[in-house]
Motif scaffolding. Structure first.
Motif, PDB file in Angstrom:
ATOM      1  N   UNK A  87       0.843  -1.196   0.091  1.00  0.00           N
ATOM      2  CA  UNK A  87       0.079   0.001   0.092  1.00  0.00           C
ATOM      3  C   UNK A  87       1.025   1.327   0.012  1.00  0.00           C
ATOM      4  N   UNK A  88       0.214   2.431  -0.058  1.00  0.00           N
ATOM      5  CA  UNK A  88       0.924   3.483  -0.432  1.00  0.00           C
ATOM      6  C   UNK A  88       0.718   4.666   0.619  1.00  0.00           C
ATOM      7  N   UNK A  89       1.626   5.494   1.008  1.00  0.00           N
ATOM      8  CA  UNK A  89       1.216   6.858   1.593  1.00  0.00           C
ATOM      9  C   UNK A  89       1.910   7.890   0.801  1.00  0.00           C
TER      10      UNK A  89
ATOM     11  N   UNK B 101      -8.752   7.176  -6.468  1.00  0.00           N
ATOM     12  CA  UNK B 101      -9.088   6.198  -7.249  1.00  0.00           C
ATOM     13  C   UNK B 101      -7.582   5.292  -8.013  1.00  0.00           C
ATOM     14  N   UNK B 102      -6.649   6.035  -7.889  1.00  0.00           N
ATOM     15  CA  UNK B 102      -5.439   5.266  -8.351  1.00  0.00           C
ATOM     16  C   UNK B 102      -4.859   4.151  -7.491  1.00  0.00           C
TER      17      UNK B 102
ATOM     18  N   UNK C 170       3.908  -4.618  -4.959  1.00  0.00           N
ATOM     19  CA  UNK C 170       3.116  -5.841  -5.883  1.00  0.00           C
ATOM     20  C   UNK C 170       1.953  -5.212  -6.186  1.00  0.00           C
ATOM     21  N   UNK C 171       1.291  -4.229  -5.459  1.00  0.00           N
ATOM     22  CA  UNK C 171      -0.063  -3.889  -5.969  1.00  0.00           C
ATOM     23  C   UNK C 171       0.143  -2.697  -6.958  1.00  0.00           C
ATOM     24  N   UNK C 172       0.027  -2.716  -8.165  1.00  0.00           N
ATOM     25  CA  UNK C 172       0.182  -1.682  -9.265  1.00  0.00           C
ATOM     26  C   UNK C 172      -0.932  -0.620  -9.016  1.00  0.00           C
ATOM     27  N   UNK C 173      -0.748   0.733  -9.378  1.00  0.00           N
ATOM     28  CA  UNK C 173      -1.683   1.718  -9.662  1.00  0.00           C
ATOM     29  C   UNK C 173      -2.832   1.453 -10.679  1.00  0.00           C
TER      30      UNK C 173
END
Length: 231
Positions: free
Chosen positions: A83-85, A176-177, A140-143
């Protein structure tokens, strides 16, 4: 569900469970704001009137360098894997965010440029951009859209209703991304609530903190009116 709470962000994020958040999108109140406060800016709770800006009771609190590092470490901890920050900053604070990224265990980080279209306040090469640093916990989770550029052009808000308010479109783009419906977005410094509004519009769960009651009341009011809110 959108959960808004008046509380200090650093106090509350310490109590959040590990691996519980799908996306963090936030603009921390950096210590660098303090040097402008003697001359009057719009980064005050009092609005943009010079007399109000000199009233220290209307200033929102800032965080220092050590608190920023602590905050980023907790961002890593509460994020789920892959995941991303996304942490917003200006040119002065970019080096701290980038410098702390690896120390906080993020495995990849990239600064994006937000082109605000209009110039901000200032006297010397007035700024019309800010940075949004993408921090990855795993990869591993692409936008969703791999074709987006690293310059995001979305007009800044003129006549904002809360200091440093960000466009809802900006939050929506990244929500959304990087997330799916039903996932959870965290904004520990939610201010006027743009990220929480975007989360609700996109059927995501949202968690927002702010230490200032004015910010919390404004965010709740905007969320209650969301069905009639025009972007």
């Amino acid at each position: 569900m959108i959960d808004i709470k008046q509380i200090d962000a650093l106090d509350e994020i310490k109590n959040m469970p590990d691996n519980s958040i799908d996306l963090i999108f936030s603009d921390p109140p950096y210590w660098t704001l303090n040097k402008y406060r003697a001359i009057g800016t719009t980064t005050r709770l009092g609005g943009n009137k010079k007399e109000e800006n000199r009233d220290e009771s209307k200033w929102f609190e800032t965080i220092d360098e050590n608190e920023l590092f602590e905050f980023m470490c907790h961002c890593y901890r509460v994020l789920k894997n892959d995941r991303h920050a996304l942490i917003m900053c200006d040119g002065q604070t970019l080096r701290w965010v980038l410098g702390y990224a690896e120390e906080a265990s993020f495995n990849y980080y990239k600064p994006l440029v937000w082109d605000k279209v209009y110039q901000g306040m200032g006297y010397h090469f007035r700024s019309r951009h800010e940075y949004i640093v993408v921090l990855d916990k795993g990869k591993n989770r692409k936008p969703k859209n791999l074709g987006l550029p690293d310059i995001i052009t979305i007009p800044m808000i003129k006549n904002n209703i809360y200091p440093t308010e960000k466009p809802i479109e900006l939050s929506k783009l990244f929500i959304e991304q990087y997330t799916e419906e039903g996932e959870t977005v965290l904004d520990p410094f939610c201010g006027g609530g743009s990220t929480m509004i975007a989360a609700k519009m996109l059927n995501r769960n949202g968690i927002g903190f702010d230490s200032n009651i004015e910010a919390i009341n404004l965010t709740k009011d905007r969320l209650n009116k969301i069905d009639n809110y025009i972007i």
